[in-house]
Design a protein around this motif. Structure first.
Motif, short mmCIF file in Angstrom:
data_model
loop_
_atom_site.label_atom_id
_atom_site.label_comp_id
_atom_site.label_asym_id
_atom_site.label_seq_id
_atom_site.Cartn_x
_atom_site.Cartn_y
_atom_site.Cartn_z
N THR A 37 0.79 -1.28 -0.17
CA THR A 37 0.16 -0.02 -0.06
C THR A 37 0.87 1.35 -0.04
OG1 THR A 37 -0.17 0.11 2.19
CG2 THR A 37 -1.90 -1.02 1.21
N LYS B 34 3.12 2.91 -3.53
CA LYS B 34 2.36 3.68 -4.54
C LYS B 34 1.66 4.97 -3.77
CE LYS B 34 0.28 4.13 -8.28
NZ LYS B 34 1.14 4.70 -9.45
N ASN C 120 2.66 8.49 -5.54
CA ASN C 120 1.41 9.38 -5.96
C ASN C 120 1.75 10.87 -5.27
OD1 ASN C 120 0.69 7.67 -7.66
ND2 ASN C 120 -1.24 7.34 -6.58
N ILE D 290 -3.53 4.86 -10.90
CA ILE D 290 -2.96 3.48 -10.70
C ILE D 290 -3.38 2.74 -11.93
CG2 ILE D 290 -4.70 2.67 -9.27
CD1 ILE D 290 -2.74 0.78 -7.77
N GLY E 292 -2.32 -2.61 -11.86
CA GLY E 292 -1.74 -2.51 -10.41
C GLY E 292 -2.67 -2.63 -9.13
N CYS E 293 -3.94 -2.08 -9.66
CA CYS E 293 -5.30 -2.19 -8.68
C CYS E 293 -5.40 -3.51 -8.45
CB CYS E 293 -6.45 -1.36 -9.26
SG CYS E 293 -7.60 -1.05 -7.96
N GLN F 247 -2.76 -5.09 -6.19
CA GLN F 247 -2.95 -4.44 -4.67
C GLN F 247 -4.24 -5.04 -3.84
OE1 GLN F 247 -3.64 0.01 -4.30
NE2 GLN F 247 -1.12 0.26 -3.90
N PHE G 238 -5.49 3.42 -1.45
CA PHE G 238 -5.00 1.99 -2.36
C PHE G 238 -6.33 1.58 -2.65
CE2 PHE G 238 -5.64 0.71 2.09
CZ PHE G 238 -6.10 -0.59 2.05
#
Length: 311
Positions: free
Chosen positions: A75, A78, A82, A90, A94-95, A98, A176
């Motif tokens: 978490t 990233k 940002n 994102i 990538g999501c 996560q 996140f």
């Protein structure tokens, strides 16, 4: 309206609008992240390098440190990137990553904390059977079961969440990618497909919680029957750090997901999520080392080895 095939990225929640506050958040998160890396890294090194710590309790503690490192690394990096680069984006992949790794690591950690409660129960209530019940093979199997339960749960939730059509944009109201906020983007009633995995996860969580409570009831009964105050103190010293970690983990997560809607707000949601996703991995090493003299001694011996070892 956009659907799941047209969404190529998500927009995460920004911590602040001004550049100064963004850099302040980056600095704070970097300090927390480095503290978590240092604390859990020291535990990993101490347990791996000192044969006196090659026991079931420290084997499980090593696994906990690994999970903590993975959880906070899923978490915070990233979020820091940002904040540093003044962006919210994102990628879709990538999501997905996560969501998968966060669910995997959180569920595996909770399962491992349950196993650690069993370890303390056997050590205090059945000390004569400790070697047979918690041999090296049994410990490896239990640790593998904890990691496996995390992987299974993560696959179920990730597959169900990202198979839903997304009809409400791509802005995630969290720093996140978190499943409840992804579900808010889905079409009406599509979230009902998540009920099955949710029932599985809640059942697993409640089962683990009941097991931990029952284990500690038996532990405290056994400790209070000990004739020696020194024996009671030693038993409590090994149990209280684990109990503190479990309490922190469960209380923050339960409040995050079960708080009344009447007190919910974006700022409160953000603070609570930070508490349960960032705080435990950062403070767990401190909790475990405060009352553990063996671990303190191992860490002290580790520093000269690191500083003065030559190739």
């Amino acid at each position: 309206m956009p659907n799941i095939s047209s969404v190529t990225e998500f927009l995460l929640l920004a911590f602040a609008d001004t550049r100064e506050l963004q850099l302040l958040h980056f600095t704070l998160f970097l300090a927390i992240y480095l503290a978590a890396l240092l604390g859990n890294g020291l535990i990993l090194s101490a347990v791996a390098c000192h044969h006196r710590l090659h026991t079931p309790m420290y084997f499980f503690l090593l696994n906990l440190a690994l999970l903590d490192l993975g959880c906070i690394s899923t978490t915070l990096p990233k979020a820091m990137a940002n904040a540093l680069w003044d962006t919210r984006a994102i990628s879709y992949q990538g999501c997905v990553a996560q969501v998968f790794f966060f669910v995997f690591l959180v569920v595996a950690e909770y399962s491992l904390l349950t196993i650690m409660a069993y370890d303390r129960y056997v050590a205090i209530c059945k000390p004569l059977h400790y070697g047979s019940l918690l041999g090296s093979r049994a410990c490896a199997q239990m640790a593998a079961a904890a990691w496996g339960s995390g992987i299974l749960t993560a696959v179920l939730h990730t597959a169900n969440t990202f198979s839903l059509p997304l009809c409400r944009g791509n802005a995630v109201d969290q720093f996140f990618c978190e499943i409840p906020h992804i579900l808010k983007l889905s079409c009406s009633d599509a979230y009902l497909r998540e009920v099955g995995p949710l029932v599985f996860t809640v059942s697993l969580g409640c089962g683990c919680f009941v097991f931990i409570v029952v284990s500690y009831v038996q532990i405290f009964r056994a400790v209070l029957r000990m004739p020696s105050c020194q024996g009671q103190h030693k038993a409590f010293s090994t149990c209280l750090p684990h109990l503190a970690v479990v309490s922190l983990f469960v209380s923050t997560a339960v409040f995050a997901y079960l708080k009344p809607p009447s007190i919910s707000s974006p700022s409160l949601d953000l603070v609570v999520t930070l508490l349960y996703s960032v705080l435990p991995p950062a403070v767990n090493p401190l909790i475990y080392s405060m009352r553990n003299q063996e671990l303190k001694n191992a860490v002290r011996k580790l520093f000269p080895y690191i500083l003065f070892k030559h190739p």
